[in-house]
Every structure is written in structure tokens, then in C-alpha cells.
Write an enzyme that holds these catalytic residues in place. Sequence first.
Site, PDB file in Angstrom:
ATOM      1  N   ARG A   1      13.101   2.916  -0.679  1.00 56.86           N
ATOM      2  CA  ARG A   1      11.701   3.063  -1.155  1.00 56.86           C
ATOM      3  C   ARG A   1      11.681   3.517  -2.606  1.00 56.86           C
ATOM      4  O   ARG A   1      12.555   4.234  -3.061  1.00 56.86           O
ATOM      5  CB  ARG A   1      10.981   4.126  -0.337  1.00 56.86           C
ATOM      6  CG  ARG A   1      10.493   3.667   1.000  1.00 56.86           C
ATOM      7  CD  ARG A   1       9.696   4.778   1.664  1.00 56.86           C
ATOM      8  NE  ARG A   1       8.456   5.068   0.945  1.00 56.86           N
ATOM      9  CZ  ARG A   1       7.753   6.190   1.078  1.00 56.86           C
ATOM     10  NH1 ARG A   1       8.181   7.143   1.885  1.00 56.86           N
ATOM     11  NH2 ARG A   1       6.645   6.359   0.396  1.00 56.86           N
TER      12      ARG A   1
ATOM     13  N   CYS B   1       5.980  -5.443   0.101  1.00 57.21           N
ATOM     14  CA  CYS B   1       6.122  -4.097  -0.467  1.00 57.21           C
ATOM     15  C   CYS B   1       6.128  -3.022   0.634  1.00 57.21           C
ATOM     16  O   CYS B   1       7.094  -2.941   1.369  1.00 57.21           O
ATOM     17  CB  CYS B   1       5.044  -3.869  -1.530  1.00 57.21           C
ATOM     18  SG  CYS B   1       5.554  -2.622  -2.714  1.00 57.21           S
TER      19      CYS B   1
ATOM     20  N   GLU C   1       0.096 -11.479  -3.453  1.00 54.27           N
ATOM     21  CA  GLU C   1      -1.369 -11.601  -3.305  1.00 54.27           C
ATOM     22  C   GLU C   1      -2.098 -11.165  -4.574  1.00 54.27           C
ATOM     23  O   GLU C   1      -3.302 -11.317  -4.679  1.00 54.27           O
ATOM     24  CB  GLU C   1      -1.838 -10.798  -2.078  1.00 54.27           C
ATOM     25  CG  GLU C   1      -1.937  -9.291  -2.252  1.00 54.27           C
ATOM     26  CD  GLU C   1      -0.594  -8.568  -2.307  1.00 54.27           C
ATOM     27  OE1 GLU C   1       0.462  -9.235  -2.326  1.00 54.27           O
ATOM     28  OE2 GLU C   1      -0.615  -7.325  -2.373  1.00 54.27           O
TER      29      GLU C   1
ATOM     30  N   GLY D   1       0.870  -1.171   0.000  1.00 57.49           N
ATOM     31  CA  GLY D   1       0.000   0.000   0.000  1.00 57.49           C
ATOM     32  C   GLY D   1       0.898   1.209   0.000  1.00 57.49           C
ATOM     33  O   GLY D   1       1.781   1.336  -0.846  1.00 57.49           O
ATOM     34  N   GLU D   2       0.740   2.063   0.995  1.00 53.73           N
ATOM     35  CA  GLU D   2       1.606   3.237   1.125  1.00 53.73           C
ATOM     36  C   GLU D   2       2.176   3.218   2.536  1.00 53.73           C
ATOM     37  O   GLU D   2       1.441   3.380   3.503  1.00 53.73           O
ATOM     38  CB  GLU D   2       0.772   4.494   0.835  1.00 53.73           C
ATOM     39  CG  GLU D   2       1.540   5.774   0.889  1.00 53.73           C
ATOM     40  CD  GLU D   2       2.794   5.768   0.010  1.00 53.73           C
ATOM     41  OE1 GLU D   2       2.716   5.358  -1.160  1.00 53.73           O
ATOM     42  OE2 GLU D   2       3.851   6.188   0.517  1.00 53.73           O
ATOM     43  N   SER D   3       3.499   3.012   2.625  1.00 59.09           N
ATOM     44  CA  SER D   3       4.083   2.799   3.951  1.00 59.09           C
ATOM     45  C   SER D   3       3.949   4.018   4.859  1.00 59.09           C
ATOM     46  O   SER D   3       3.823   3.875   6.075  1.00 59.09           O
ATOM     47  CB  SER D   3       5.545   2.386   3.819  1.00 59.09           C
ATOM     48  OG  SER D   3       6.292   3.385   3.156  1.00 59.09           O
TER      49      SER D   3
ATOM     50  N   ILE E   1       4.995  -2.996  -7.757  1.00 55.69           N
ATOM     51  CA  ILE E   1       4.257  -1.743  -7.924  1.00 55.69           C
ATOM     52  C   ILE E   1       4.917  -0.664  -7.060  1.00 55.69           C
ATOM     53  O   ILE E   1       4.859  -0.722  -5.836  1.00 55.69           O
ATOM     54  CB  ILE E   1       2.777  -1.900  -7.510  1.00 55.69           C
ATOM     55  CG1 ILE E   1       2.122  -3.048  -8.307  1.00 55.69           C
ATOM     56  CG2 ILE E   1       2.011  -0.592  -7.710  1.00 55.69           C
ATOM     57  CD1 ILE E   1       0.753  -3.441  -7.807  1.00 55.69           C
ATOM     58  N   ARG E   2       5.558   0.281  -7.710  1.00 57.50           N
ATOM     59  CA  ARG E   2       6.328   1.322  -6.989  1.00 57.50           C
ATOM     60  C   ARG E   2       7.088   0.669  -5.821  1.00 57.50           C
ATOM     61  O   ARG E   2       7.012   1.105  -4.673  1.00 57.50           O
ATOM     62  CB  ARG E   2       5.404   2.435  -6.494  1.00 57.50           C
ATOM     63  CG  ARG E   2       4.759   3.197  -7.645  1.00 57.50           C
ATOM     64  CD  ARG E   2       3.983   4.400  -7.191  1.00 57.50           C
ATOM     65  NE  ARG E   2       4.852   5.344  -6.492  1.00 57.50           N
ATOM     66  CZ  ARG E   2       4.596   5.842  -5.289  1.00 57.50           C
ATOM     67  NH1 ARG E   2       3.523   5.514  -4.629  1.00 57.50           N
ATOM     68  NH2 ARG E   2       5.436   6.705  -4.749  1.00 57.50           N
TER      69      ARG E   2
ATOM     70  N   HIS F   1       4.228  -8.172  -4.852  1.00 58.16           N
ATOM     71  CA  HIS F   1       2.862  -8.434  -4.369  1.00 58.16           C
ATOM     72  C   HIS F   1       2.400  -9.855  -4.719  1.00 58.16           C
ATOM     73  O   HIS F   1       1.685 -10.038  -5.696  1.00 58.16           O
ATOM     74  CB  HIS F   1       1.886  -7.451  -5.018  1.00 58.16           C
ATOM     75  CG  HIS F   1       1.939  -6.072  -4.465  1.00 58.16           C
ATOM     76  ND1 HIS F   1       1.096  -5.617  -3.480  1.00 58.16           N
ATOM     77  CD2 HIS F   1       2.744  -5.035  -4.776  1.00 58.16           C
ATOM     78  CE1 HIS F   1       1.374  -4.372  -3.194  1.00 58.16           C
ATOM     79  NE2 HIS F   1       2.371  -3.979  -3.968  1.00 58.16           N
TER      80      HIS F   1
HETATM   81  N1  GLN Z   1       5.862   2.972  -2.793  1.00 58.49           N
HETATM   82  C1  GLN Z   1       5.128   2.497  -1.657  1.00 58.49           C
HETATM   83  C2  GLN Z   1       5.750   3.005  -0.353  1.00 58.49           C
HETATM   84  O1  GLN Z   1       6.717   3.661  -0.366  1.00 58.49           O
HETATM   85  C3  GLN Z   1       5.039   0.993  -1.625  1.00 58.49           C
HETATM   86  C4  GLN Z   1       4.242   0.508  -2.813  1.00 58.49           C
HETATM   87  C5  GLN Z   1       3.504  -0.770  -2.567  1.00 58.49           C
HETATM   88  O2  GLN Z   1       3.332  -1.228  -1.459  1.00 58.49           O
HETATM   89  N2  GLN Z   1       3.036  -1.319  -3.658  1.00 58.49           N
HETATM   90  O3  GLN Z   1       5.243   2.733   0.679  1.00 58.49           O
END
Ligand code: GLN
Length: 195
Positions: free
Chosen positions: A104, A77, A172, A46-48, A133-134, A170
Site C-alpha cells: 500500500r 487501486c 476511470e 478510494g481508501e481500502s 493516486i497514493r 485509476h
Molecule cells: N492509498 C489508498 C489505500 O491504501 C488507495 C488510494 C486509491 O485508491 N487511490 O487504500
Amino acid sequence: MKIGVLALQGAFIEHNKMLARLGVTAVEVRLPQQLAELDGLIIPGGESTTIGKLASAYGLIEPLRQFAAAKPTWGTCAGMIFLAKDIGSQQQPILGSMDITVDRNAFGRQIDSFETDLKIAELGDQPFHAVFIRAPVVTAVETTVDVLARLDDGRIVAVRQRHLLATAFHPELTDDLRLHGYFCGIVKCTLQANR
Ligand code: GLN
């Protein structure tokens, strides 16, 4: 065996579905007291920064640290970033449970998402199709950490430190249950060892 999925933000529903397919009871975790009944925990992607902020707001940082010190915990991630001891100069709440340095958004904007097949010896000969993903990468590990997978260029994208697991991608979001099965194996072994 009961496994929790930290359900503050990110891809927790997808992890629940994978666990359900393996016949494992999955619990959505939002409160510190829910951790007591769990044998393992997945911290989703997600977004840490958001996961860290919400975990702080819900009083989860210290309880999560204590949980990860004793029980199997797997970060994917953003979850990997959250578990790391060192994320450089980034200012955001992290657990600091694993002896890894993580960069990151390591793939930059242009190719911030891609898919590739990884060789993961623990899972057998069949490559694992990994969705990034990113994504972060692991830039350094201490001797306490085993490297489970690297990209073709050598960069580390999956690691294990005893009962702790972290993957930059990921699992999942694919149909492949092998990594979830592998984590359940760690949970089972830990349960047996503590019996
Ligand atoms: N770029 C996100 C972060 O810095 C991580 C991306 C992800 O979990 N798919 O948290």
C-alpha cells in the site's frame, strides 16, 4: 450483461459513467443480495481501510469472496489492495481473492500522485495514460497470475488471474475506455463459458 460497482466509498460514480459510455448497465452495489443478479463487479479506488470496514459492517466480506471466486471482478487501486491475498503486516479486512502481494502507498508521500503512459500489450500499441493516486504496487505474484503492465522501473501495476483483474491506477479518471472494454470482454467470455 450487468456489471456492479461496489459503492461503499471512493470513485464508484466515475466507473458507472465509463460503463454507461460502453452501453453497459451498471448497478451501485451496497447490499449482499444485489450480487446475485450481477455478471461482473468493479471495486473502485478510494481508501481500502474504509472500504474494508464498511464491507464488514454490511456483511459483504464473505458474499464478495464467493462472488470473486466465480465471477469477473476488477479492483482498481484500493480495490486492488482489497482483492489481494497478502498486504504485509497491515491489519484491515481484505478479500484475499488474488494470488498477489501488494504494498500500500508504495510511492510514499512526496510523489504520492503522478501520471504516466503504460504499455499494455492486451490493449494494443497505443499507450494507456495512467493516473496513480497514493497508489499501491504489486511486489510479488504467484504463477497463477499474468502481469499486464509494469512501470519503466519494472514494478508491476496491472495483473490478471483468470477472471480477476487488478490495476494500481485509476482508468476511470481518464477518457480512455479500453480497460473497461477489456474487463467487459472478460465478463462476456465468462458468461459464454458458463452458458
Ligand atoms: N492509498 C489508498 C489505500 O491504501 C488507495 C488510494 C486509491 O485508491 N487511490 O487504500
